[in-house]
Enzyme design. Sequence first.
Site, PDB file in Angstrom:
ATOM      1  N   ASP A  95       0.834  -1.194   0.000  1.00 49.74           N
ATOM      2  CA  ASP A  95       0.000   0.000   0.000  1.00 49.74           C
ATOM      3  C   ASP A  95       0.872   1.248   0.000  1.00 49.74           C
ATOM      4  O   ASP A  95       1.874   1.321   0.719  1.00 49.74           O
ATOM      5  CB  ASP A  95      -0.890   0.022   1.251  1.00 49.74           C
ATOM      6  CG  ASP A  95      -2.370   0.010   0.907  1.00 49.74           C
ATOM      7  OD1 ASP A  95      -2.797   0.989   0.286  1.00 49.74           O
ATOM      8  OD2 ASP A  95      -3.074  -0.948   1.244  1.00 49.74           O
ATOM      9  N   ASP A 197      -3.675   4.311  -2.145  1.00 50.57           N
ATOM     10  CA  ASP A 197      -4.841   4.670  -1.337  1.00 50.57           C
ATOM     11  C   ASP A 197      -5.457   5.980  -1.823  1.00 50.57           C
ATOM     12  O   ASP A 197      -4.745   6.928  -2.150  1.00 50.57           O
ATOM     13  CB  ASP A 197      -4.398   4.795   0.127  1.00 50.57           C
ATOM     14  CG  ASP A 197      -5.540   4.946   1.099  1.00 50.57           C
ATOM     15  OD1 ASP A 197      -6.423   4.073   1.124  1.00 50.57           O
ATOM     16  OD2 ASP A 197      -5.547   5.949   1.843  1.00 50.57           O
TER      17      ASP A 197
END
Length: 528
Positions: A95, A197
Amino acid sequence: MWWKEAVIYQVYPRSFQDTNGDGVADVEGVRRRLPYLKSLGVDAIWLSPFYKSPMKDFGYDLADYCDVDPIFGTLQDFDRLLEEAHALGLRVLVDLVPNHTSSEHPWFLESRASRNSPKRDWYIWKDPAPDGGPPNNWQSFFGGPAWTLDEATGQYYLHQFLPEQPDLNWRNPEVREALYEVMRFWLRRGVDGFRVDVLWLLAEDLLFKDEPGNPDWRPGMWDRGRHLHIFTEDQPETYAYVREMRQVLDEFSEPGRERVMVGEIYLPYPQLLRYYQAGCHLPFNFHLIFRGLPDWRPENLARIVEEYESLLTRWDWPNWVLGNHDQPRLASRLGEAQARVGAMLLFTLRGTPTWYYGDEIGMKNGEIPPEKVQDPAALRQKDRLGEHQLPPGRDPERTPMQWDDTPFAGFSTVEPWLPVNPDYKTRNVAAQENDPRSMLHLVRRLIALRKDPDLLYGAYRTYRAREGVYAYLRGEGWLVAINLTEKEKALELPRGGRVVLTTHLDREERVGERLLLRPDEGVVVRLD
């Protein structure tokens, strides 16, 4: 391109496997479970955040982009995981959280120290409105204003999520370069790409105008839905930032080892597809979750797929998702029988599928009593709703992986950070390994079948079917038919063929030009 043929498996690091007995999973736990992931047939692992963090939002509030939080292990643990994953032929995506940091990140501590701080402009600061309140009406995703007053400097800072997650100022080139160096840090270590994200939130309106009201909002709906977010989402500058991120990835890409960008983007198709042109390899397509699961009818599913396919250019590669760490579990939304049908749909559509941990055994939403709720988005509503009306938020889909029927489901030797679902005694990996007709074996079969070139690259065409059945052709020789009802249905085939897989895992047989589908059954037919 490897990512076109891949199945991506999302691991939520807190909930996969605890190896040190603290009730929270860790990087070493992922490493130990690599043989399981390899046996499942997936090609890439996406790890949700494991970075140093105060854990106000369980890792999405980063205090250090370039280190592992001690609760998850060490950088050496990560390097070992990466090395062994690559040795097994598994890619690893991590991420990237570029929109905001933790309020405890050194950058923000320096930024808030003084209006004259060299890093003041690394975040978004604004003077109060004339009445002393927030600069505008922008709302946080987690409820309440998206602005918090810093008493010491007399200005508000922007946070589209928790106050402990201040937004970075992407208009500042120093910020962008700092984030690109973060990318390079992980790319040098050998990661195969990033899931980015909230990619569509990186830029805000330069004039910070109030957002207009939403005429469709009604009391009882999501608070943030009061407004249309035309000044905080999908701003034109975002595409330039995506192009710069792609350039960083391309610095490390080589034939057969392309580094990939998967973008979290909750937008309608026409806006979503612009991110392909900006350089995002796979802008996440959540339309099966938000439009398909609530209206699980053939005509609706066909409409979702046909619209997407019609808008893609020859250079765009589709992708599909049915679950993640922010959405209710597939088996809880559809029921066990239709969850198997949903899996067949996901793995036989054209494009790259992303699969959420535990869905391969039909894990359901966990049961979270009010006193055990952990999700900050839910806790933020405590004062408004009262203690006994506290919603479980996103905790139910984040409960520990159910490995076996031993205490705590083989996840840990102590009580986990979230309660294990009570059904773990019968719903677990070990039990399903021994059941040849289990959901686990179905998912394995679907992933293996998907490797057929026609199922990977063949064109999609909706096929006429009777009410309650969604059917489509893939390439020159495959037909998929899924019965979305509890009644037996008949389907006329274009020609005879062979049933090679059924969601019931109990027949492989030749068929003529008429196929009978049992209740809640999906089949894949190899046409003559």
